[in-house]
Design an enzyme around this catalytic site. Structure first.
Site, PDB file in Angstrom:
ATOM      1  N   GLY A 237     -20.611 -39.260 -83.949  1.00 39.27           N
ATOM      2  CA  GLY A 237     -21.107 -38.362 -84.998  1.00 39.27           C
ATOM      3  C   GLY A 237     -21.632 -39.128 -86.192  1.00 39.27           C
TER       4      GLY A 237
ATOM      5  CG  ASP B  55     -25.175 -32.145 -84.780  1.00 35.56           C
ATOM      6  OD1 ASP B  55     -24.022 -32.176 -85.244  1.00 35.56           O
ATOM      7  OD2 ASP B  55     -25.556 -32.897 -83.869  1.00 35.56           O
TER       8      ASP B  55
ATOM      9  NE  ARG C  81     -30.226 -33.261 -82.377  1.00 36.14           N
ATOM     10  CZ  ARG C  81     -28.910 -33.466 -82.484  1.00 36.14           C
ATOM     11  NH1 ARG C  81     -28.232 -34.080 -81.516  1.00 36.14           N
ATOM     12  NH2 ARG C  81     -28.268 -33.092 -83.564  1.00 36.14           N
TER      13      ARG C  81
ATOM     14  CB  SER D  12     -25.450 -39.209 -87.003  1.00 40.11           C
ATOM     15  OG  SER D  12     -25.261 -38.286 -88.043  1.00 40.11           O
TER      16      SER D  12
ATOM     17  CB  THR E 139     -24.404 -36.193 -77.738  1.00 37.41           C
ATOM     18  OG1 THR E 139     -23.143 -35.674 -78.119  1.00 37.41           O
ATOM     19  CG2 THR E 139     -25.480 -35.484 -78.533  1.00 37.41           C
TER      20      THR E 139
ATOM     21  CB  THR F 215     -28.050 -40.474 -84.729  1.00 38.84           C
ATOM     22  OG1 THR F 215     -28.333 -40.101 -83.885  1.00 38.84           O
ATOM     23  CG2 THR F 215     -27.612 -41.041 -83.941  1.00 38.84           C
TER      24      THR F 215
HETATM   25  O1  DON Z   1     -26.380 -35.783 -82.976  1.00 36.71           O
HETATM   26  C1  DON Z   1     -25.347 -36.033 -83.590  1.00 36.71           C
HETATM   27  O2  DON Z   1     -25.321 -36.635 -84.628  1.00 36.71           O
HETATM   28  C2  DON Z   1     -24.010 -35.574 -83.026  1.00 36.71           C
HETATM   29  N1  DON Z   1     -24.241 -34.387 -82.228  1.00 36.71           N
HETATM   30  C3  DON Z   1     -23.400 -36.710 -82.256  1.00 36.71           C
HETATM   31  C4  DON Z   1     -22.032 -36.327 -81.692  1.00 36.71           C
HETATM   32  C5  DON Z   1     -21.204 -37.480 -81.302  1.00 36.71           C
HETATM   33  O3  DON Z   1     -21.565 -38.609 -81.477  1.00 36.71           O
HETATM   34  C6  DON Z   1     -19.892 -37.145 -80.693  1.00 36.71           C
HETATM   35  N2  DON Z   1     -19.286 -38.391 -80.329  1.00 36.71           N
HETATM   36  N3  DON Z   1     -18.578 -38.891 -79.653  1.00 36.71           N
END
Ligand code: DON
Length: 571
Positions: free
Chosen positions: A468, A417, A100, A447, A393, A375
């Site tokens: 998300g 986030d 991350r 998430s 992501t 997640t």
């Molecule tokens: O880590 C997370 O929860 C978000 N940054 C995830 C973003 C996400 O899934 C965008 N999707 N298509």
């Protein structure tokens, strides 16, 4: 009756590459040796080629991530971060790799607050939006521990895709043409150079060539993490950040670390579910929700009865309410992990569930819910039985839109986030508090929920999603559809999904029959439609189900470019 989405078998190709192997690709594919399912056909191919050369699931995953960095600028892993769940078949051990993004050292708690409110553009579309990217480090660590083919071999397909270019698909062309994305990507000179021609975003069929990114990838190929976190690339990130009020410095880059963490493991009936620990909220919310669902009666005739949806959405509300105050980067906040996974606490929390109508957000105020003590996703299974479930992501599409000068690097906007101010919703309308406030070098709560489900100690589901806050409930429903409601592997992924995250006070659904909508409205639900082809839908997934010797790869039909590729031994 289970509703299916259209275009299930958009294309199904069967062809012979090795004399003794059958390679099949399509949306839903069956095989008996290996399977890759990713969000882009060129990334699926890159991964599959590595498997055909004898590489394992981790080798294939590394090649997929680098290829996605080129062909999927919406979620380009290299400027972002992610999580990987690994199952090592030989030892039976499971691993959770956290790569991350980390907040830069100069980040401050109120850096996005202007006149008492969170400045959404500053949080999402600026040089301040990015955390220090974790992907290169993460993939390297995974390679060091599990890789079997040379690192350079795994970066190579991505370098060719960046250098020679690849054809823009309909999905990518539509996405580049969206107003928000045009705005984001036209912000930097390099963004305009790469993604536009004559001031118009690239169109379907045009070649997207990324020479600078190819150069960045060559440095990564030659020098590993040092090619990214030190040297020319790091200097360019530092300089571009400095010139544009960004915070990421050479020191931040040099200090980045990916780490293995203890995976979240819990049982649900006779299943063992292995998933991502904090800084993801996914694993603990999944555990809490399954522990509650274990103690309720579901109507097994079909997943979408009003009563089933009511019960499960109440449980979703409890889980997301608790998320808002208890979950964060465990290196900075004492996350009550055991409490989230405690079967008795789950039973007590169930007492709050209303069985006749939907509860208000106030009813599930997290301060009154007792929890003591404390997640883009791809899935790969190789012929050795190893499995990888990986979610990566930039946060929202194209991250912050910032392309670092001279590197081809599209930066994440993961700083959104964090909880930028108490109870002020982020992009995904999630609210947070003290636990997930911005602090230097901290990782924002996620998430993302890469997950492997085991029965009798053998993997039966490898899944995860983009979307998300909706990721966690997408994973929950795929497992429930498959295991509890007896849907086929494909139906379990295709079935329209719903989602409740406590706040806003609404049940988000893709498509429901009218009668069901009437029943839910009578139960007090405010219904908010998120059609299955909408951005992020209610999660978009890459899943592999394993039934005996059969691997079933299922590309989520909610987005166009996904491709599953399976290898079978010729019978
Ligand atoms: O880590 C997370 O929860 C978000 N940054 C995830 C973003 C996400 O899934 C965008 N999707 N298509």
């Amino acid at each position: 009756m289970v509703k299916k989405l259209k275009n299930i078998f958009l294309y199904l190709l069967v062809f012979n590459l090795h004399s003794d192997d059958l390679v099949e690709e399509g949306k839903t594919v069956e095989s008996d040796q290996s399977m890759v399912v990713t969000r882009h056909h060129l990334a699926s191919k890159a991964g599959n080629e590595i498997l055909m050369k004898g590489g394992n699931a981790i080798d294939a995953s590394i090649a997929i991530s680098f290829a996605l960095s080129v062909v999927l600028p919406q979620a380009s892993p290299i400027g972002g971060g992610g999580f990987m769940i690994i199952h090592d078949a030989e030892t039976g051990q499971n691993y959770a790799l956290d790569y991350r993004e980390m907040a830069p050292k100069a980040a401050t708690e109120d850096m996005f607050v202007v006149d008492g409110v969170v400045d959404r553009k500053l949080a999402l579309e600026s040089y301040l939006s990015s955390g220090v990217p974790g992907t290169v480090y993460g993939l390297y660590v995974a390679h060091q521990k599990f890789g079997s083919l040379p690192w350079k071999e795994l970066v190579k397909p991505a370098i060719s895709l960046a250098e020679d270019g690849f054809k823009v698909t309909t999905t990518l062309a539509n996405s580049l043409d969206k107003e928000t994305n045009r705005r984001k990507l036209s912000k930097t000179p390099d963004g305009r150079k790469i993604y536009f021609q004559n001031n118009e975003p690239l169109k379907e069929g045009m070649l997207l060539i990324q020479k600078d990114l190819a150069q960045t990838l060559k440095l990564v190929s030659n020098f590993g993490p040092a090619g990214f976190y030190k040297g020319v690339v790091a200097q360019k990130i530092h300089a571009d950040m400095k010139n544009n009020n960004g915070l990421i410095t050479l020191k931040d880059l040099k200090g980045y670390k990916a780490k293995f963490r203890e995976p979240i493991e819990f049982t649900y009936k006779d299943l063992k579910i292995v998933t991502m620990p904090p800084p993801s909220s996914g694993g603990l919310l999944l555990g809490l929700m399954f522990n509650m669902i274990e103690n309720i009666e579901l109507d097994k005739t079909k997943p979408h009865t009003a009563k089933n949806i009511l019960k499960i959405s109440e449980i979703m509300q409890i889980a997301y309410s608790l998320r808002s105050i208890h979950l964060a980067d465990p290196d900075y906040y004492p996350v009550p992990k055991n409490a989230f996974l405690d079967k008795n606490i789950a039973k007590e929390l169930l007492l709050k569930v209303n069985n006749s109508e939907t509860s208000s957000a106030k009813h599930f105020d997290p301060q009154n819910l007792k929890i003591k003590e404390n997640t883009t996703h791809y899935s790969v299974v190789d012929k050795y039985g190893n499995a990888v479930s990986n979610t990566t992501t930039l946060n929202t599409a194209y991250g912050s839109g910032v392309v670092i000068k001279g590197t081809g690097l599209l930066m994440n906007n993961e700083m959104d986030d964090f909880s930028a101010a108490p109870n002020q919703p982020n992009y995904f309308e999630l609210v947070g508090n003290e636990a997930n406030k911005i602090e230097p070098l901290k990782r924002p709560l996620s998430s993302m929920t890469p997950t492997i489900v085991f029965k009798d100690d053998k993997p039966i589901i490898v899944t995860g999603a983009q979307g998300g806050s909706r990721i966690i409930t997408a994973v929950l429903q795929i497992i429930l559809n498959y295991y509890e409601f007896g849907l086929s592997a494909e139906e379990s992924v295709h079935l329209y999904r719903y989602h409740h995250q406590w706040k806003p006070e609404a049940l988000m659904y893709e498509i429901f029959e009218e009668e069901l909508m009437n029943e839910l409205t009578e139960m007090g639900f405010t219904l908010q439609q998120r059609p299955p082809d909408y951005d992020y839908s209610n999660g978009i997934t890459s899943s592999i189900m394993i039934e005996g010797d059969k691997l079933i790869g299922i590309s989520d039909p909610r987005s166009g470019d996904y491709l599953s590729i399976g290898i079978s031994s010729k019978k």
